[in-house]
Every structure is written in C-alpha cells, then in structure tokens.
Design an enzyme around this catalytic site. Structure first.
Site, PDB file in Angstrom:
ATOM      1  N   ARG A 113      71.885 -14.197 -23.030  1.00  0.00           N
ATOM      2  CA  ARG A 113      71.963 -14.265 -24.501  1.00  0.00           C
ATOM      3  C   ARG A 113      70.950 -15.253 -25.066  1.00  0.00           C
ATOM      4  NH1 ARG A 113      78.459 -13.312 -23.847  1.00  0.00           N
ATOM      5  NH2 ARG A 113      78.221 -11.054 -23.626  1.00  0.00           N
TER       6      ARG A 113
ATOM      7  N   PHE B  30      70.179  -4.520 -14.449  1.00  0.00           N
ATOM      8  CA  PHE B  30      71.508  -5.114 -14.585  1.00  0.00           C
ATOM      9  C   PHE B  30      72.469  -3.962 -14.893  1.00  0.00           C
ATOM     10  CE2 PHE B  30      74.562  -7.891 -16.903  1.00  0.00           C
ATOM     11  CZ  PHE B  30      74.495  -9.068 -16.164  1.00  0.00           C
TER      12      PHE B  30
ATOM     13  N   GLU C  29      73.466  -6.939 -24.649  1.00  0.00           N
ATOM     14  CA  GLU C  29      73.929  -8.233 -24.103  1.00  0.00           C
ATOM     15  C   GLU C  29      75.061  -8.824 -24.949  1.00  0.00           C
ATOM     16  OE1 GLU C  29      71.278 -10.726 -22.083  1.00  0.00           O
ATOM     17  OE2 GLU C  29      70.067  -9.050 -21.378  1.00  0.00           O
TER      18      GLU C  29
HETATM   19  N1  CAA Z   1      81.592 -17.900 -17.734  1.00  0.00           N
HETATM   20  C1  CAA Z   1      82.402 -17.960 -16.643  1.00  0.00           C
HETATM   21  N2  CAA Z   1      83.587 -17.291 -16.566  1.00  0.00           N
HETATM   22  C2  CAA Z   1      83.941 -16.546 -17.625  1.00  0.00           C
HETATM   23  C3  CAA Z   1      83.141 -16.449 -18.779  1.00  0.00           C
HETATM   24  C4  CAA Z   1      81.932 -17.167 -18.808  1.00  0.00           C
HETATM   25  N3  CAA Z   1      81.106 -17.109 -19.886  1.00  0.00           N
HETATM   26  N4  CAA Z   1      83.762 -15.627 -19.666  1.00  0.00           N
HETATM   27  C5  CAA Z   1      84.905 -15.232 -19.103  1.00  0.00           C
HETATM   28  N5  CAA Z   1      85.016 -15.778 -17.860  1.00  0.00           N
HETATM   29  C6  CAA Z   1      86.131 -15.642 -16.920  1.00  0.00           C
HETATM   30  C7  CAA Z   1      87.422 -16.168 -17.567  1.00  0.00           C
HETATM   31  O1  CAA Z   1      87.561 -17.553 -17.363  1.00  0.00           O
HETATM   32  C8  CAA Z   1      88.487 -15.367 -16.841  1.00  0.00           C
HETATM   33  O2  CAA Z   1      88.715 -15.970 -15.580  1.00  0.00           O
HETATM   34  P1  CAA Z   1      90.216 -16.047 -14.955  1.00  0.00           P
HETATM   35  O3  CAA Z   1      90.625 -14.620 -14.753  1.00  0.00           O
HETATM   36  O4  CAA Z   1      90.021 -16.801 -13.681  1.00  0.00           O
HETATM   37  O5  CAA Z   1      91.057 -16.739 -15.975  1.00  0.00           O
HETATM   38  C9  CAA Z   1      87.808 -14.023 -16.593  1.00  0.00           C
HETATM   39  O6  CAA Z   1      86.386 -14.267 -16.668  1.00  0.00           O
HETATM   40  C10 CAA Z   1      88.191 -12.985 -17.614  1.00  0.00           C
HETATM   41  O7  CAA Z   1      87.855 -13.503 -18.887  1.00  0.00           O
HETATM   42  P2  CAA Z   1      88.407 -12.883 -20.244  1.00  0.00           P
HETATM   43  O8  CAA Z   1      89.887 -12.743 -20.146  1.00  0.00           O
HETATM   44  O9  CAA Z   1      87.864 -13.709 -21.367  1.00  0.00           O
HETATM   45  O10 CAA Z   1      87.750 -11.428 -20.223  1.00  0.00           O
HETATM   46  P3  CAA Z   1      87.785 -10.282 -21.297  1.00  0.00           P
HETATM   47  O11 CAA Z   1      88.027  -9.003 -20.600  1.00  0.00           O
HETATM   48  O12 CAA Z   1      88.700 -10.633 -22.435  1.00  0.00           O
HETATM   49  O13 CAA Z   1      86.266 -10.199 -21.808  1.00  0.00           O
HETATM   50  C11 CAA Z   1      84.339 -10.672 -23.128  1.00  0.00           C
HETATM   51  C12 CAA Z   1      85.563 -11.205 -22.378  1.00  0.00           C
HETATM   52  C13 CAA Z   1      83.630 -11.898 -23.655  1.00  0.00           C
HETATM   53  C14 CAA Z   1      84.712  -9.765 -24.274  1.00  0.00           C
HETATM   54  C15 CAA Z   1      83.423  -9.916 -22.129  1.00  0.00           C
HETATM   55  O14 CAA Z   1      84.019  -8.723 -21.721  1.00  0.00           O
HETATM   56  C16 CAA Z   1      82.037  -9.607 -22.702  1.00  0.00           C
HETATM   57  O15 CAA Z   1      81.163 -10.458 -22.698  1.00  0.00           O
HETATM   58  N6  CAA Z   1      81.796  -8.359 -23.154  1.00  0.00           N
HETATM   59  C17 CAA Z   1      80.466  -7.928 -23.550  1.00  0.00           C
HETATM   60  C18 CAA Z   1      79.735  -7.284 -22.406  1.00  0.00           C
HETATM   61  C19 CAA Z   1      78.245  -7.325 -22.577  1.00  0.00           C
HETATM   62  O16 CAA Z   1      77.679  -8.279 -23.080  1.00  0.00           O
HETATM   63  N7  CAA Z   1      77.557  -6.294 -22.094  1.00  0.00           N
HETATM   64  C20 CAA Z   1      76.138  -6.268 -22.109  1.00  0.00           C
HETATM   65  C21 CAA Z   1      75.626  -5.336 -21.097  1.00  0.00           C
HETATM   66  S1  CAA Z   1      74.210  -5.887 -20.227  1.00  0.00           S
HETATM   67  C22 CAA Z   1      72.877  -5.613 -21.219  1.00  0.00           C
HETATM   68  O17 CAA Z   1      72.979  -5.293 -22.358  1.00  0.00           O
HETATM   69  C23 CAA Z   1      71.576  -5.921 -20.557  1.00  0.00           C
HETATM   70  C24 CAA Z   1      70.440  -5.107 -21.011  1.00  0.00           C
HETATM   71  O18 CAA Z   1      70.140  -4.121 -20.436  1.00  0.00           O
HETATM   72  C25 CAA Z   1      69.604  -5.554 -22.136  1.00  0.00           C
END
Ligand code: CAA
Length: 383
Positions: free
Chosen positions: A243, A123, A363
C-alpha cells in the site's frame, strides 16, 4: 524529526526521475494504446536496481530502504503507471520471499527478480468471489505424500503472463477460514498452471491483468512459503508494504496531471490573458499541489516507520487512502483545467485520469483502507 532526504535517497529519486523522463514518459501513450509493456524496459529497471530497492545486497537488491522505494515509485508513476505497478508488485514479491522464504527459496528467486532474469513477480491472491475478503478463497492445496496438489482459479493477477515466480495462495484447511490459507512459490511454466486472458482495462493498460486456472498442479513440499496456515498473515503483511507502493505511485500520477495542466494554463490564452492569471485556475493549482504534498508526506511517514521496523499498518492504509483519493481528484481537476482538450486522447491528462482510477481499487479498496484504519483506532493503536 527530519524532513530532508539522505544523499542516497536523493540519488535513487533522481535516478528514477531521469529514467522516467527519458525512457518511460515518451512511450507511455504507446504503451496505453498497444497494451504492451516492453520487457526490455523492465530489464533496464532491474539493471538500475529498481526491482529490489528494499532488498539486501546479498540477494542482489539495492538495500536503499523503503523511503527510497517510495520516492522512486512516485517518479516511475509519473512517467508510466503501467510500468510502476509492475515494479510495485515485483518489489512486493521480492520482499515477501525475503521475509518469509527459506534460505533455498531466497537464494533461488530473489537474485532473479532483482537482476531482471524474471521480468516480474506476481501476487496471486484474488479470486472472482474473494476480492476484499481473501479468506473466502476457494483454491485448495492438498497434501499427497511429499507433494501438494493445487486446484483453483485466480482473477486480476498483475503481470501473470510474464512473471517468473508467483506467490500463490490456497487453502490447506478448508474449514479453518483465513487460518487455513497457505502461501506457495510457483514458477512460470509449472505444469497445471495456466495463464488466462488479459483483461481489457480502463487504465494502466500496458500492465497485463490475467485470469489463471490451476488444475492438478503438483508442487514439492519445499514450495510452501512460511508455515502451513500462515498464508493470510503473509498476505496482510505484504499488502501493508504494497500500500505504500500504490500510494506513492498515485502521487506520481497526480503530479504528472497537474504539472501538465499548470504548463498548459500558462500558455492557454482566453479573454486576452493566460488562464493561469485567473484566480479560479490558481485555486485549482494551489489546492492540487497542497493536497498531493500532504498525501506524499503521509505515505513517506508510513515508509519511514516500515524502515525503522515499527508497525505501520494504520499509516500505510491512511497513506494509500489519502494519496489515491487525492490523486483521482487532482486528475479530474487537471482535466477540467484543459477544458475540452482534457477530454481527448491527444493530451495526456485523459490517460492520467484513466490510469489513476484503479489506485483506489487494487491492493485494497478505499473502503477496505477505512476498515483497517478504523479497526486500528478502535483497537487502541492510535497515539
Ligand atoms: N499484519 C499482520 N497480521 C494481520 C494484519 C496485518 N496487517 N491484518 C490482519 N492480520 C491478522 C490478524 O491479526 C488475525 O490474526 P489472528 O487470527 O491470529 O487473530 C488474522 O490476520 C485475521 O485478521 P482479520 O480478522 O482482521 O481478517 P479479516 O478477514 O477481517 O480481513 C481485511 C481483514 C483487512 C479486510 C483483509 O481481508 C484485507 O486486507 N482485504 C483486502 C484484500 C486486498 O487488499 N487485496 C488486494 C489484492 S492484491 C493486489 O491488488 C495486487 C496487484 O495486483 C496490484
């Protein structure tokens, strides 16, 4: 409301428990010390159906559902967290391709993931300056005729060195923020796709965490996953499900630590009695099992909602937050119960505490989970 697992869920849980006891737990210390996960173990897990627990049988999955997946993940996390995170990311990649892939992409990749022909999936979202805020990524994918040309770099990519297929995120429109991000499927060995160093980590050391560099990597148009500009939402939806996996895994690590410490307390004699007869130790045992059970139920509720097709963003973040913070607290409590022995490598609790630490980071950090939960509540999605 029904708190009893189905026969199938019990069977999957038992199978994972047996596998973890027999194949994972005896090797977990060696996996940690050598930083090497035997790929034969991943293949054996695929043969048991654990690399596609929530994937339809037509693509080689087990189709046992999300609750089964969560139950199995806790058992594998109890046995070997390095193996469990590999399983978590692999299942997540299989699910993303199932949900957003074309029929051609599904038919090509999912049976190879579920059947173990690919040791894992990967990922590739995070970059050195885009962790909690993936929309700030710098990787780009430019359209040239019938191809995309990818350039950029990624950091902290789980399993990159042996993954068969990557979901890779890059900007197809640099000026559109998150809406300019697209997702691609890239196969291991694609020219221009270079796997870098495996980070020396505190815990989960058997699971490789690689850097990646992408230089003029040419992909056909049909490598695009979903539509152009849909990548950010694909990542968010995948992470909601991911998650649940990490919360389940963390519960497993916490249980491994407190199970060991409880047995230890029954046999450790001080002041002429087993230390389990002292109320201070009993309080630690009672609090740890109670808190882990609460976390387990919350994660299972998120799994249940996902299985029913109901939006589960809030519940998944709540479950991950509670489970990972609780499991860390429980590991430190278990270490305290062992006293000085908890601090040395001869006893597994030292490793449990190290393995657990990353669960509040990857994550989505605990701070990001709180942000997601608060946004959901303030947005009125709370009953
Ligand atoms: N489901 C569907 N759509 C979603 C969503 C969800 N859960 N969350 C946000 N969206 C959509 C919103 O509706 C929005 O859509 P529109 O533009 O059409 O309105 C768009 O996405 C943007 O949403 P936000 O404005 O809320 O976005 P943001 O920039 O403020 O970020 C955040 C939100 C929750 C902070 C997100 O950036 C986030 O989750 N950050 C953490 C990243 C993360 O978890 N990284 C992990 C890396 S992978 C990993 O660790 C794997 C591994 O190897 C173990």
């Amino acid at each position: 409301m029904d708190f009893f697992p189905t026969e199938e869920q019990k069977m999957v849980q038992q199978m994972a428990r047996d596998f973890a006891e027999k194949e994972l737990k005896p090797r977990a210390a060696e996996v940690d010390a050598t930083r090497r996960l035997p790929l034969s173990v991943l293949k054996a897990m695929a043969d048991l159906g654990m690399m596609g627990i929530n994937i339809p049988t037509e693509y080689g999955g087990s189709q046992s559902g999300v609750v089964s997946y969560s139950l199995a993940m806790t058992e594998i996390g109890k046995g070997c967290p390095s193996t469990a995170v590999t399983m978590a990311v692999t299942n997540m990649v299989a699910e993303v391709i199932t949900a957003f892939g074309s029929e051609e992409q599904r038919a090509k990749h999912i049976p190879r993931i579920c059947g173990g022909e690919y040791p894992s999936g990967a990922f590739a979202l995070t970059e050195s300056t885009a962790g909690s805020d993936p929309s700030a990524m710098k990787s780009v994918a430019e359209r040239w005729g019938d191809e995309y040309v990818l350039n950029g770099s990624k950091t902290f990519i789980t399993s990159a060195e042996f993954a068969g297929v990557f979901v890779f995120w890059a900007k197809t429109d640099k000026n559109a923020g998150g809406g300019g991000i697209s997702a691609f499927l890239v196969e291991q060995g694609t020219p221009g796709f270079k796997i870098g160093r495996n980070e020396e980590k505190m815990g989960q050391r058997g699971s490789p965490t690689n850097e990646m560099a992408i230089e003029d990597c040419r992909l056909p148009r049909n490598a695009l996953l979903g539509q152009e500009g849909e990548g950010f939402k694909i990542a968010m939806m995948a992470l909601d499900g991911g998650r649940i996996g990490i919360g389940s895994l963390a519960v497993g690590i916490g249980l491994a630590a407190i199970d060991y410490a409880t047995d230890y307390a029954k046999n450790r004699i001080q002041f002429g009695k087993p230390i389990s007869s002292f109320q201070a130790i009993q309080g630690m045992i009672a609090d740890s099992f109670t808190e882990l059970e609460a976390a387990r139920l919350m994660v299972l509720r998120a799994a249940y909602l996902k299985e029913k097709g109901v939006r589960f963003t809030r519940e998944a973040s709540m479950g991950k937050l509670l489970a990972t913070e609780t499991a860390n607290r429980v590991c430190y409590r278990a270490l305290q119960m062992l006293g000085g022995y908890g601090y040395i490598k001869e006893y597994p609790v030292e490793r449990n505490a190290r393995d657990c630490r990353v669960t509040t980071l990857y994550e989505g950090t605990s701070e990001i989970q709180r942000l997601v939960i608060a946004r959901e509540i303030l947005g009125g999605n709370y009953v």
